[in-house]
Write a protein that holds these residues in place. Structure first.
Motif, PDB file in Angstrom:
ATOM      1  N   ALA A 110       0.556  -1.352   0.054  1.00 38.76           N
ATOM      2  CA  ALA A 110      -0.252  -0.466  -0.007  1.00 38.76           C
ATOM      3  C   ALA A 110       0.926   1.057  -0.349  1.00 38.76           C
ATOM      4  CB  ALA A 110      -0.959   0.053   1.188  1.00 38.76           C
ATOM      5  N   ALA A 111       2.039   1.510   1.248  1.00 40.25           N
ATOM      6  CA  ALA A 111       2.859   2.046   0.649  1.00 40.25           C
ATOM      7  C   ALA A 111       3.473   2.598  -0.661  1.00 40.25           C
ATOM      8  CB  ALA A 111       3.971   2.599   1.537  1.00 40.25           C
ATOM      9  N   LEU A 112       3.818   1.220  -0.916  1.00 36.62           N
ATOM     10  CA  LEU A 112       4.886   1.459  -3.105  1.00 36.62           C
ATOM     11  C   LEU A 112       3.636   2.640  -3.402  1.00 36.62           C
ATOM     12  CD1 LEU A 112       6.890   0.883  -4.781  1.00 36.62           C
ATOM     13  CD2 LEU A 112       6.194  -1.499  -5.351  1.00 36.62           C
ATOM     14  N   VAL A 113       2.204   2.081  -3.456  1.00 34.93           N
ATOM     15  CA  VAL A 113       1.040   2.578  -4.424  1.00 34.93           C
ATOM     16  C   VAL A 113       1.371   3.422  -4.186  1.00 34.93           C
ATOM     17  CG1 VAL A 113      -1.133   2.175  -4.693  1.00 34.93           C
ATOM     18  CG2 VAL A 113       0.207  -0.081  -4.861  1.00 34.93           C
ATOM     19  N   ARG A 114       0.862   3.712  -2.569  1.00 36.38           N
ATOM     20  CA  ARG A 114       0.671   5.441  -2.618  1.00 36.38           C
ATOM     21  C   ARG A 114       2.299   5.937  -2.949  1.00 36.38           C
ATOM     22  NH1 ARG A 114      -1.718   8.178   2.845  1.00 36.38           N
ATOM     23  NH2 ARG A 114      -1.619   9.881   2.069  1.00 36.38           N
ATOM     24  N   LEU A 115       3.317   6.123  -3.090  1.00 35.34           N
ATOM     25  CA  LEU A 115       4.390   6.306  -4.060  1.00 35.34           C
ATOM     26  C   LEU A 115       4.276   6.414  -4.693  1.00 35.34           C
ATOM     27  CD1 LEU A 115       7.467   7.474  -3.001  1.00 35.34           C
ATOM     28  CD2 LEU A 115       8.533   5.061  -3.678  1.00 35.34           C
ATOM     29  N   VAL A 116       4.020   5.655  -6.094  1.00 35.48           N
ATOM     30  CA  VAL A 116       3.705   5.402  -7.478  1.00 35.48           C
ATOM     31  C   VAL A 116       2.296   6.198  -7.838  1.00 35.48           C
ATOM     32  CG1 VAL A 116       3.547   3.912  -9.149  1.00 35.48           C
ATOM     33  CG2 VAL A 116       4.491   3.471  -7.409  1.00 35.48           C
ATOM     34  N   ARG A 117       1.364   6.693  -7.006  1.00 36.30           N
ATOM     35  CA  ARG A 117       0.783   7.078  -7.104  1.00 36.30           C
ATOM     36  C   ARG A 117       0.362   9.007  -7.751  1.00 36.30           C
ATOM     37  NH1 ARG A 117      -4.695   4.195  -4.774  1.00 36.30           N
ATOM     38  NH2 ARG A 117      -5.224   3.169  -7.079  1.00 36.30           N
ATOM     39  N   THR A 118       1.648   9.140  -6.548  1.00 37.26           N
ATOM     40  CA  THR A 118       1.910   9.901  -5.453  1.00 37.26           C
ATOM     41  C   THR A 118       3.351  11.150  -6.841  1.00 37.26           C
ATOM     42  OG1 THR A 118       2.016  10.697  -3.846  1.00 37.26           O
ATOM     43  CG2 THR A 118       3.281  11.799  -3.518  1.00 37.26           C
ATOM     44  N   ARG A 119       3.907  10.617  -8.109  1.00 37.63           N
ATOM     45  CA  ARG A 119       5.119  10.887  -7.757  1.00 37.63           C
ATOM     46  C   ARG A 119       4.450  10.985  -8.804  1.00 37.63           C
ATOM     47  NH1 ARG A 119       9.027   7.673 -11.749  1.00 37.63           N
ATOM     48  NH2 ARG A 119      10.810   9.006 -12.134  1.00 37.63           N
ATOM     49  N   ARG A 120       3.158  10.126  -9.427  1.00 40.78           N
ATOM     50  CA  ARG A 120       2.676  10.321 -11.459  1.00 40.78           C
ATOM     51  C   ARG A 120       1.759  11.793 -11.226  1.00 40.78           C
ATOM     52  NH1 ARG A 120      -1.275   5.664 -12.000  1.00 40.78           N
ATOM     53  NH2 ARG A 120       0.624   5.011 -12.102  1.00 40.78           N
ATOM     54  N   GLU A 121       1.040  12.089  -9.854  1.00 42.44           N
ATOM     55  CA  GLU A 121       0.389  13.166 -10.189  1.00 42.44           C
ATOM     56  C   GLU A 121       1.405  13.978  -9.723  1.00 42.44           C
ATOM     57  OE1 GLU A 121      -2.000  12.093  -6.429  1.00 42.44           O
ATOM     58  OE2 GLU A 121      -3.066  10.815  -7.251  1.00 42.44           O
ATOM     59  N   LEU A 122       2.302  14.547  -8.957  1.00 46.74           N
ATOM     60  CA  LEU A 122       3.401  15.264  -9.121  1.00 46.74           C
ATOM     61  C   LEU A 122       3.978  15.791 -10.330  1.00 46.74           C
ATOM     62  CD1 LEU A 122       5.439  14.898  -5.878  1.00 46.74           C
ATOM     63  CD2 LEU A 122       3.338  16.716  -6.302  1.00 46.74           C
ATOM     64  N   ARG A 123       4.377  14.148 -10.994  1.00 45.43           N
ATOM     65  CA  ARG A 123       4.904  14.978 -12.545  1.00 45.43           C
ATOM     66  C   ARG A 123       3.896  15.055 -13.613  1.00 45.43           C
ATOM     67  NH1 ARG A 123       8.305  10.186 -14.723  1.00 45.43           N
ATOM     68  NH2 ARG A 123       8.825  12.127 -15.783  1.00 45.43           N
ATOM     69  N   ARG A 124       2.063  14.590 -13.499  1.00 38.56           N
ATOM     70  CA  ARG A 124       1.220  15.020 -14.329  1.00 38.56           C
ATOM     71  C   ARG A 124       1.498  17.076 -14.385  1.00 38.56           C
ATOM     72  NH1 ARG A 124      -3.120  10.766 -14.222  1.00 38.56           N
ATOM     73  NH2 ARG A 124      -1.853   9.299 -15.301  1.00 38.56           N
ATOM     74  N   ALA A 125       1.588  17.120 -12.770  1.00 41.47           N
ATOM     75  CA  ALA A 125       0.660  18.779 -12.760  1.00 41.47           C
ATOM     76  C   ALA A 125       2.131  19.575 -12.931  1.00 41.47           C
ATOM     77  CB  ALA A 125       0.549  18.836 -11.186  1.00 41.47           C
ATOM     78  N   GLY A 126       3.192  18.749 -13.097  1.00 39.73           N
ATOM     79  CA  GLY A 126       4.574  20.069 -13.981  1.00 39.73           C
ATOM     80  C   GLY A 126       5.245  19.786 -11.754  1.00 39.73           C
ATOM     81  N   LEU A 127       5.175  19.644 -11.612  1.00 42.64           N
ATOM     82  CA  LEU A 127       5.888  19.891 -10.219  1.00 42.64           C
ATOM     83  C   LEU A 127       7.250  19.339  -9.514  1.00 42.64           C
ATOM     84  CD1 LEU A 127       2.742  19.577  -8.019  1.00 42.64           C
ATOM     85  CD2 LEU A 127       3.997  21.855  -8.611  1.00 42.64           C
ATOM     86  N   PRO A 128       7.908  19.029  -9.024  1.00 37.97           N
ATOM     87  CA  PRO A 128       9.200  18.353  -8.726  1.00 37.97           C
ATOM     88  C   PRO A 128       8.280  17.276  -7.828  1.00 37.97           C
ATOM     89  CG  PRO A 128       9.531  20.922  -7.317  1.00 37.97           C
ATOM     90  CD  PRO A 128       8.135  20.440  -8.371  1.00 37.97           C
TER      91      PRO A 128
END
Length: 108
Positions: free
Chosen positions: A24-42
């Motif tokens: 669950a922590a891994l899935v949350r990490l991957v989703r957070t990275r994907r959302e940050l990249r889509r938003a153009g944030l570092p």
């Protein structure tokens, strides 16, 4: 000796619950990275993300693999690092690049 199967069952169930927490922590990490990249944030340093993923997958750990508490800790630290870099970008904090001092931002 009838307590041995019960203890073994309890140990397997606890290991499965902790493994589910790590996944669950891994899935949350991957989703957070994907959302940050889509938003153009570092997303922070790339090695933090991949290091945390490799630490979960590779068999060399601080604790033996049935105990995933250290893996969960590393994943949560990576998640905190990613969110911290995104939060700094959103708050407008000056970036900290190597060799650059905060006073350089205010030079005429």
């Amino acid at each position: 000796m009838e307590s041995t199967p019960v203890l073994l069952t309890v140990a397997v169930v606890l290991a499965a619950v902790v493994l589910a927490g790590a996944v669950a922590a891994l899935v949350r990490l991957v989703r957070t990275r994907r959302e940050l990249r889509r938003a153009g944030l570092p997303t922070g340093p790339r090695w933090v993300f991949w290091g945390a993923v490799l630490y979960l997958v590779l068999p060399a750990d601080l604790l033996p693999d049935p105990v995933y508490l250290d893996d969960i800790g590393v994943l949560l630290l990576a998640l905190r690092s990613m969110r911290g870099s995104a939060g700094a970008a959103l708050s407008g904090a000056p970036s900290r690049r190597p060799g650059r001092q905060p006073a350089d931002d205010y030079a005429p």
